[in-house]
Design a protein around this motif. Structure first.
Motif, PDB file in Angstrom:
ATOM      1  N   MET A 132       8.764 -29.624 -29.625  1.00 51.09           N
ATOM      2  CA  MET A 132       9.500 -30.832 -29.991  1.00 51.09           C
ATOM      3  C   MET A 132       9.269 -31.136 -31.471  1.00 51.09           C
ATOM      4  SD  MET A 132       8.801 -33.303 -26.688  1.00 51.09           S
ATOM      5  CE  MET A 132       9.059 -32.662 -25.030  1.00 51.09           C
ATOM      6  N   PRO A 133      10.306 -31.516 -32.204  1.00 47.60           N
ATOM      7  CA  PRO A 133      10.139 -31.761 -33.643  1.00 47.60           C
ATOM      8  C   PRO A 133       9.374 -33.051 -33.915  1.00 47.60           C
ATOM      9  CG  PRO A 133      12.353 -32.355 -32.963  1.00 47.60           C
ATOM     10  CD  PRO A 133      11.690 -31.736 -31.756  1.00 47.60           C
ATOM     11  N   LEU A 156      25.998 -44.223 -35.847  1.00 50.38           N
ATOM     12  CA  LEU A 156      25.512 -42.997 -36.481  1.00 50.38           C
ATOM     13  C   LEU A 156      25.398 -41.850 -35.487  1.00 50.38           C
ATOM     14  CD1 LEU A 156      24.414 -41.504 -38.926  1.00 50.38           C
ATOM     15  CD2 LEU A 156      22.141 -42.415 -38.393  1.00 50.38           C
ATOM     16  N   VAL A 157      24.866 -42.126 -34.309  1.00 55.85           N
ATOM     17  CA  VAL A 157      24.747 -41.069 -33.304  1.00 55.85           C
ATOM     18  C   VAL A 157      26.126 -40.560 -32.907  1.00 55.85           C
ATOM     19  CG1 VAL A 157      23.798 -40.446 -31.061  1.00 55.85           C
ATOM     20  CG2 VAL A 157      22.638 -42.158 -32.448  1.00 55.85           C
ATOM     21  N   LYS A 158      27.056 -41.457 -32.718  1.00 58.45           N
ATOM     22  CA  LYS A 158      28.403 -41.066 -32.312  1.00 58.45           C
ATOM     23  C   LYS A 158      29.095 -40.240 -33.403  1.00 58.45           C
ATOM     24  CE  LYS A 158      30.771 -44.183 -30.044  1.00 58.45           C
ATOM     25  NZ  LYS A 158      31.386 -45.447 -29.594  1.00 58.45           N
ATOM     26  N   GLN A 159      28.917 -40.646 -34.648  1.00 56.88           N
ATOM     27  CA  GLN A 159      29.499 -39.879 -35.759  1.00 56.88           C
ATOM     28  C   GLN A 159      28.956 -38.455 -35.797  1.00 56.88           C
ATOM     29  OE1 GLN A 159      28.447 -42.310 -39.120  1.00 56.88           O
ATOM     30  NE2 GLN A 159      29.793 -43.996 -38.492  1.00 56.88           N
ATOM     31  N   GLU A 160      27.645 -38.328 -35.614  1.00 53.44           N
ATOM     32  CA  GLU A 160      27.040 -37.000 -35.648  1.00 53.44           C
ATOM     33  C   GLU A 160      27.462 -36.164 -34.441  1.00 53.44           C
ATOM     34  OE1 GLU A 160      25.289 -35.612 -38.085  1.00 53.44           O
ATOM     35  OE2 GLU A 160      25.655 -37.423 -39.273  1.00 53.44           O
ATOM     36  N   LEU A 161      27.635 -36.804 -33.285  1.00 49.65           N
ATOM     37  CA  LEU A 161      28.097 -36.081 -32.103  1.00 49.65           C
ATOM     38  C   LEU A 161      29.519 -35.550 -32.289  1.00 49.65           C
ATOM     39  CD1 LEU A 161      26.690 -38.185 -29.138  1.00 49.65           C
ATOM     40  CD2 LEU A 161      26.252 -35.769 -29.567  1.00 49.65           C
ATOM     41  N   VAL A 162      30.371 -36.331 -32.908  1.00 47.37           N
ATOM     42  CA  VAL A 162      31.744 -35.864 -33.164  1.00 47.37           C
ATOM     43  C   VAL A 162      31.716 -34.563 -33.959  1.00 47.37           C
ATOM     44  CG1 VAL A 162      33.866 -36.358 -34.447  1.00 47.37           C
ATOM     45  CG2 VAL A 162      32.868 -38.117 -32.975  1.00 47.37           C
ATOM     46  N   LYS A 163      30.875 -34.507 -34.973  1.00 41.83           N
ATOM     47  CA  LYS A 163      30.790 -33.304 -35.807  1.00 41.83           C
ATOM     48  C   LYS A 163      30.194 -32.137 -35.031  1.00 41.83           C
ATOM     49  CE  LYS A 163      28.593 -35.527 -39.147  1.00 41.83           C
ATOM     50  NZ  LYS A 163      27.906 -35.796 -40.447  1.00 41.83           N
ATOM     51  N   TRP A 164      29.102 -32.392 -34.321  1.00 45.06           N
ATOM     52  CA  TRP A 164      28.433 -31.302 -33.619  1.00 45.06           C
ATOM     53  C   TRP A 164      29.268 -30.761 -32.459  1.00 45.06           C
ATOM     54  CZ3 TRP A 164      25.545 -31.229 -28.732  1.00 45.06           C
ATOM     55  CH2 TRP A 164      24.873 -30.018 -28.536  1.00 45.06           C
ATOM     56  N   ALA A 186      21.497 -36.832 -38.731  1.00 46.73           N
ATOM     57  CA  ALA A 186      22.101 -37.069 -40.045  1.00 46.73           C
ATOM     58  C   ALA A 186      21.370 -36.310 -41.148  1.00 46.73           C
ATOM     59  CB  ALA A 186      22.112 -38.563 -40.350  1.00 46.73           C
ATOM     60  N   ALA A 187      20.097 -36.020 -40.950  1.00 43.14           N
ATOM     61  CA  ALA A 187      19.330 -35.263 -41.941  1.00 43.14           C
ATOM     62  C   ALA A 187      19.679 -33.777 -41.926  1.00 43.14           C
ATOM     63  CB  ALA A 187      17.838 -35.452 -41.686  1.00 43.14           C
ATOM     64  N   GLY A 188      20.520 -33.362 -40.997  1.00 44.24           N
ATOM     65  CA  GLY A 188      20.914 -31.951 -40.922  1.00 44.24           C
ATOM     66  C   GLY A 188      19.850 -31.054 -40.316  1.00 44.24           C
ATOM     67  N   SER A 189      18.955 -31.645 -39.523  1.00 45.78           N
ATOM     68  CA  SER A 189      17.809 -30.899 -39.001  1.00 45.78           C
ATOM     69  C   SER A 189      18.094 -30.150 -37.706  1.00 45.78           C
ATOM     70  CB  SER A 189      16.637 -31.869 -38.762  1.00 45.78           C
ATOM     71  OG  SER A 189      16.293 -32.567 -39.943  1.00 45.78           O
TER      72      SER A 189
END
Length: 386
Positions: free
Chosen positions: A47-48, A70-78, A277-280
């Protein structure tokens, strides 16, 4: 499950609701010296580190029922990169993907509602559906994959409102639908216009580059809901999952969420949102795959070394489980295993109609190499006594 006392007045739902054998077995698994293959728990060693929290002022108050932006925005991209095109307005954050399954069932299933399911299938969804009084219509998921003829017959001969599938590294069998199977299943669901509930918590645990595009991305007519989780890829203790929904169903599952818990934990969503969001995520997913692939390959080697030749299984391309098929009844394996300080999970809690009484589900995700080898030695001795 024990019956309530005559004085205790409970709802029909409560009286139908079965217990969870896995949760009950977990308490046994904590006994000193016990080696457990029962629970599908992620390995804490991979786990990170959690990101720095920073200013928490914005999450002290109640939040929106649909989840943090923020979570929803990142989910759309992923998810777009995974083959599922969606918008933020289709996403709802849940308290683990299990809540999403429960909410989806609540808005679709009444007592007597027909629901098509794989056989065997995820025991916690069976718990939900049986509690609601669903009429379960199983189709075979076996060593040869999806029985499309059986699925088509259930859809044609009945009037189901919902199809529940785990097409990617299925729990318990580990099977992953091929591209052709996903397309064929989507065509059947469209033809009979039934709602698809696609459960996909193991997607990132892909060790052999299996094809994993969501079935709902192929649908042209039928409504659908897609369930995912951060538990298997990040931190299960945050209990954070998500639902992506067909626009026609979204208002209804949002109402069900509001009636259940108003909104999910905002602190957990902030931690996950900042991490994404950090791209990790990409580098972390690669690390997960490499880590669990080693464990899976070791279990494959040890199973061949220690278990009788009569025990059959297929190497899972991803996920956390091996599904073992035996020639003998496994009902005595658990009590005898506990005596021998090893805990396998019998297959019966996953069965719908087809008997899984000669099957075991073994998890490799949390095992150390030493415990895995010793545990399989103990299990082999137990199997010799059957």
């Amino acid at each position: 499950m024990s019956s309530p006392s005559p004085e205790l007045k409970l709802s029909a739902y409560a009286n139908r609701l079965p217990g969870s054998p896995v949760r009950e077995i977990l308490s046994v698994s904590q006994q000193p010296g016990m080696i457990s293959f029962a629970g599908g728990l992620p390995d804490a060693s991979v786990m990170p580190e959690m990101p720095e929290l920073g200013d928490l002022t914005s999450i002290k108050q109640y939040g929106t029922s649909d989840g943090e932006a923020l979570v929803k925005q990142e989910l759309v991209k992923w998810l777009g990169g995974e083959g599922l095109t969606c918008t933020e307005d289709q996403i709802m954050i849940t308290s683990g993907s299990q809540q999403g399954l429960d909410l989806a069932a609540r808005i679709l299933v009444d007592a007597g509602t027909q629901v098509v399911v794989e056989d065997p299938t995820y025991l916690a969804m069976l718990q939900v559906l049986r509690g609601l009084g669903a009429d379960l219509l199983p189709f075979d998921l076996g060593e040869n994959g999806v029985d499309l003829e059986s699925l088509g017959k259930q859809l044609k001969d009945n009037n189901p409102r919902m199809v529940y599938l785990i097409p990617t590294f299925q729990n318990p069998t580990g099977y992953s639908y091929t591209e052709a199977e996903r397309i064929a299943v989507a065509e059947l669901i469209d033809r009979y216009d039934v709602t698809l509930i696609e459960d996909d918590p193991y997607r990132v645990l892909n060790y052999d580059n299996a094809f994993t595009r969501p079935i709902c991305s192929y649908l042209k007519k039928a409504t659908w809901m897609y369930m995912g989780s951060f538990s298997k890829m990040l931190w299960p203790g945050l209990r954070t999952g998500y639902v992506v929904s067909h626009p026609d169903l979204y208002p209804w599952i949002l109402r069900a969420k509001q009636a259940t818990d108003l909104h999910s934990n905002r602190l957990g969503q902030k931690i996950i949102g900042d991490f994404l969001a950090a791209g990790s995520l990409p580098a972390h997913v690669e690390r997960l795959q490499n880590h669990y692939r080693v464990k899976r390959d070791l279990m494959q080697k040890l199973l061949k070394e220690y278990l009788p030749a009569s025990v059959k299984w297929k190497l899972p391309a991803g996920g956390m489980f091996f599904w073992l098929e035996l020639e003998t009844d496994t009902r005595e394996v658990l009590p005898k295993g506990i005596e021998a300080k090893v805990v396998p999970l019998p297959g019966t809690p996953f069965e719908v109609e087809k008997s899984a009484g000669k099957a075991l589900r073994l998890s490799f995700s949390q095992m150390t190499p030493e415990d895995m080898e010793e545990g399989l030695k103990r299990l082999a001795k137990v199997l010799e006594t059957l």
